[in-house]
Enzyme design. Structure first.
Site, PDB file in Angstrom:
ATOM      1  N   CYS A 111      -8.360   4.236   3.372  1.00  0.00           N
ATOM      2  CA  CYS A 111      -8.247   3.082   3.608  1.00  0.00           C
ATOM      3  C   CYS A 111      -6.779   2.673   3.960  1.00  0.00           C
ATOM      4  O   CYS A 111      -6.324   1.688   3.606  1.00  0.00           O
ATOM      5  CB  CYS A 111      -8.451   1.917   2.657  1.00  0.00           C
ATOM      6  SG  CYS A 111     -10.580   1.959   2.036  1.00  0.00           S
ATOM      7  N   GLN A 144      -2.308   0.494  -7.530  1.00  0.00           N
ATOM      8  CA  GLN A 144      -2.076   1.811  -8.024  1.00  0.00           C
ATOM      9  C   GLN A 144      -0.572   1.848  -8.863  1.00  0.00           C
ATOM     10  O   GLN A 144      -0.603   2.896  -9.475  1.00  0.00           O
ATOM     11  CB  GLN A 144      -1.825   2.627  -6.664  1.00  0.00           C
ATOM     12  CG  GLN A 144      -2.835   3.041  -5.898  1.00  0.00           C
ATOM     13  CD  GLN A 144      -4.332   3.450  -6.365  1.00  0.00           C
ATOM     14  OE1 GLN A 144      -3.972   4.067  -7.526  1.00  0.00           O
ATOM     15  NE2 GLN A 144      -5.312   3.329  -5.913  1.00  0.00           N
ATOM     16  N   ASP A 182       1.013  -5.644  -3.964  1.00  0.00           N
ATOM     17  CA  ASP A 182      -0.476  -5.154  -4.330  1.00  0.00           C
ATOM     18  C   ASP A 182       0.018  -4.129  -5.196  1.00  0.00           C
ATOM     19  O   ASP A 182       0.395  -2.879  -5.196  1.00  0.00           O
ATOM     20  CB  ASP A 182      -0.945  -4.546  -2.821  1.00  0.00           C
ATOM     21  CG  ASP A 182      -1.998  -3.610  -3.199  1.00  0.00           C
ATOM     22  OD1 ASP A 182      -2.571  -3.429  -4.265  1.00  0.00           O
ATOM     23  OD2 ASP A 182      -2.507  -3.039  -1.992  1.00  0.00           O
ATOM     24  N   LYS A 242      -9.508   0.055 -11.598  1.00  0.00           N
ATOM     25  CA  LYS A 242      -8.412   1.270 -11.435  1.00  0.00           C
ATOM     26  C   LYS A 242      -7.664   1.435 -12.715  1.00  0.00           C
ATOM     27  O   LYS A 242      -6.889   2.432 -12.883  1.00  0.00           O
ATOM     28  CB  LYS A 242      -7.522   1.147 -10.276  1.00  0.00           C
ATOM     29  CG  LYS A 242      -8.391   1.172  -8.811  1.00  0.00           C
ATOM     30  CD  LYS A 242      -7.558   1.122  -7.664  1.00  0.00           C
ATOM     31  CE  LYS A 242      -8.354   0.592  -6.300  1.00  0.00           C
ATOM     32  NZ  LYS A 242      -8.723   1.734  -6.047  1.00  0.00           N
ATOM     33  N   HIS A 296      -2.652  -0.533   2.062  1.00  0.00           N
ATOM     34  CA  HIS A 296      -3.918  -0.495   2.097  1.00  0.00           C
ATOM     35  C   HIS A 296      -4.573  -1.367   2.996  1.00  0.00           C
ATOM     36  O   HIS A 296      -3.898  -2.499   3.172  1.00  0.00           O
ATOM     37  CB  HIS A 296      -4.563  -0.536   0.517  1.00  0.00           C
ATOM     38  CG  HIS A 296      -5.968  -0.272   0.306  1.00  0.00           C
ATOM     39  ND1 HIS A 296      -6.868  -1.251   0.514  1.00  0.00           N
ATOM     40  CD2 HIS A 296      -6.462   0.836  -0.176  1.00  0.00           C
ATOM     41  CE1 HIS A 296      -8.214  -0.782   0.354  1.00  0.00           C
ATOM     42  NE2 HIS A 296      -7.972   0.434  -0.301  1.00  0.00           N
TER      43      HIS A 296
HETATM   44  N1  PLP Z   1      -4.655  -1.647  -2.539  1.00  0.00           N
HETATM   45  C1  PLP Z   1      -4.578  -0.210  -3.055  1.00  0.00           C
HETATM   46  C2  PLP Z   1      -3.124   0.245  -2.874  1.00  0.00           C
HETATM   47  C3  PLP Z   1      -5.640   0.462  -3.474  1.00  0.00           C
HETATM   48  O1  PLP Z   1      -5.284   1.760  -3.473  1.00  0.00           O
HETATM   49  C4  PLP Z   1      -6.842  -0.211  -3.553  1.00  0.00           C
HETATM   50  C5  PLP Z   1      -8.097   0.654  -3.694  1.00  0.00           C
HETATM   51  O2  PLP Z   1      -8.249   1.602  -3.474  1.00  0.00           O
HETATM   52  C6  PLP Z   1      -6.805  -1.388  -3.001  1.00  0.00           C
HETATM   53  C7  PLP Z   1      -5.867  -2.192  -2.613  1.00  0.00           C
HETATM   54  C8  PLP Z   1      -8.089  -2.193  -3.064  1.00  0.00           C
HETATM   55  O3  PLP Z   1      -8.679  -2.362  -4.380  1.00  0.00           O
HETATM   56  P1  PLP Z   1     -10.220  -2.853  -4.767  1.00  0.00           P
HETATM   57  O4  PLP Z   1     -11.150  -2.105  -3.588  1.00  0.00           O
HETATM   58  O5  PLP Z   1     -10.392  -2.707  -6.068  1.00  0.00           O
HETATM   59  O6  PLP Z   1     -10.148  -4.352  -4.045  1.00  0.00           O
END
Ligand code: PLP
Length: 419
Positions: free
Chosen positions: A377, A215, A212, A238, A135
């Site tokens: 993203c 998900q 990270d 999430k 991401h």
């Molecule tokens: N990493 C992954 C795999 C994501 O799907 C997301 C959000 O879609 C993020 C990071 C960023 O999360 P946040 O916007 O809650 O900070």
């Protein structure tokens, strides 16, 4: 994904879905006159009443600042905030509460990790290893850190099915890698990466592992100690919790070795104009008044999913994924699935021949069906598979097979209108 040793032996979640869904008021909405079919859970999940009630109770009866007051309300707020930290610790399988830092979400957690590791670990020849499915929040902060420190980015390529090229990973991970920062489960492809093995290999070459988990935590059991991650980030929203709250897990010795990130109240031991000294973690990384209500709401969300059983949630979503993949391939001619890795979460990215993903999303919205369209993203993933964007349906613990059927009917309508 790490599996816990005693799988939940209760009946499948599907049998309880009517009761579970009743706890989510938003799921009962109508959209453009149709019952809402919410298939955008990878973007954000809905919040059950237990979370909304916990936040309201905190704000209504226990509102005060934390760690600062001797008065009763401040003590109550502090106890509840710290109890929320224990809930996160237990949810992640971490050893100690001080290993949990409250942050705004995954993005902030990864920026914290990047800034503090850049200052202490990165430099020319001390590189960062990422994967091709990150991401943007796990790419851009590292790019900034590399620019500032002189480190280089190394990127593990993807195979055609959306898996990591593990042979390339083995070649790229050597003693010149100071930090390995990888996504556990891809939001754009659904791929679940072999994080445990990757963290073990990172450890062998002396690299810090940053995971990270945005998900990963909503979709199945996660245990940071089994994974062997040094740092692990996730977002509350999430996993059925509030927005504006999340957590960064950090191995105690590592957090102790990291410098402060943001300066302000609560993160110091002493302050003079000549210089300041820092509090121990986690306070060192929580400058200013935190999101107290959010932390309490997050704890309620984690209690909610733990009560339902993370194993059962994982099994339910695996069933939905198999069912949905079968139905889409059988009933939607011209569908192309982007991401068909054997280890996959309940996320289906796809394109339809001759129809732009944004148009798919717009027509489905008029049918009451909420999906996500765009680059998610994760622009490098789009580039890798030669598409400008995809349509993405993502499942949650409350998703039903009937909602998958509605998606199939909706996509047929898209093709009738636009095909
Ligand atoms: N990493 C992954 C795999 C994501 O799907 C997301 C959000 O879609 C993020 C990071 C960023 O999360 P946040 O916007 O809650 O900070």
């Amino acid at each position: 994904m790490t599996t816990i040793s005693s799988p939940d032996a209760r009946a499948p979640l599907a049998a309880e879905l009517p009761t579970i869904r009743a706890a989510y008021p938003a799921l009962g909405r109508r959209v453009h006159g149709k019952p809402l079919v919410y298939l955008d859970n990878a973007a954000t999940t809905h919040k059950p009443l237990a979370v909304l009630d916990a936040e309201r109770e905190q704000a209504m009866w226990h509102n005060a600042n934390v760690h600062r007051g001797v008065h009763l309300l401040s003590q109550e707020a502090t106890e509840r905030y710290e109890a929320a930290r224990s809930t996160v610790r237990s949810f992640l399988g971490a050893a100690e509460d001080r290993e949990i830092v409250f942050v705004r979400g995954t993005t902030e957690a990864l920026n914290l990790a990047t800034a503090t590791l850049a200052a202490t670990r990165l430099g020319p020849g001390r590189d960062v290893l990422l994967t091709g499915m990150e991401h943007h929040s796990n790419i851009v902060p590292w790019q900034l850190a590399c620019q500032a420190s002189g480190a280089s980015l190394r990127v593990v390529p993807l195979l055609d099915d959306g898996s990591l090229d593990m042979e390339a990973f083995d070649r790229l991970l050597d003693g010149g890698v100071a930090v390995m920062a990888i996504v556990h489960t891809s939001n754009a492809l659904g791929t679940i990466n072999p994080v445990q093995a990757m963290c073990a290999k990172a450890r062998e070459v002396g690299a810090i592992s940053v995971v990270d988990g945005a998900q990963a935590v909503p979709h199945g059991p996660v245990n940071v100690r089994e994974l062997g991650a040094d740092l692990f980030a996730f977002s509350g929203h999430k996993v059925y919790g509030p927005t504006g709250i999340g957590a960064l897990y950090g191995r105690a010795e590592l957090l102790e070795s990291l410098p402060p990130w943001q300066g302000g109240g609560d993160m110091i031991r002493t302050v003079t104009f000549e210089g300041s000294t820092w509090a121990e973690p986690p306070a060192r990384f929580e400058a200013g008044t935190p999101n107290i209500t959010g932390a309490v709401g997050l704890a309620a969300a984690l209690d909610h999913v733990t009560g339902l059983g993370m194993d059962r949630i994982a099994a339910h979503e695996a069933d939905l994924l198999t069912y949905a993949t079968g139905r889409l391939l059988a009933d939607i001619p011209g569908i192309n699935l982007i991401g068909t890795a054997p280890a996959k979460a309940g996320v289906i990215s796809f394109t339809l021949d001759g129809i732009h993903p944004h148009d798919i999303g717009t027509v489905l919205d008029h049918e009451g069906i909420a999906i996500r369209t765009g680059h998610h993203c994760a622009q490098p993933v789009m580039d890798r598979y030669g598409v400008p964007a995809t349509a993405r349906a993502s499942f949650g613990l409350y998703t039903t097979r009937e909602e998958v059927d509605a998606l199939v009917v909706g996509l047929r309508r898209v093709q009738e209108m636009l095909g």
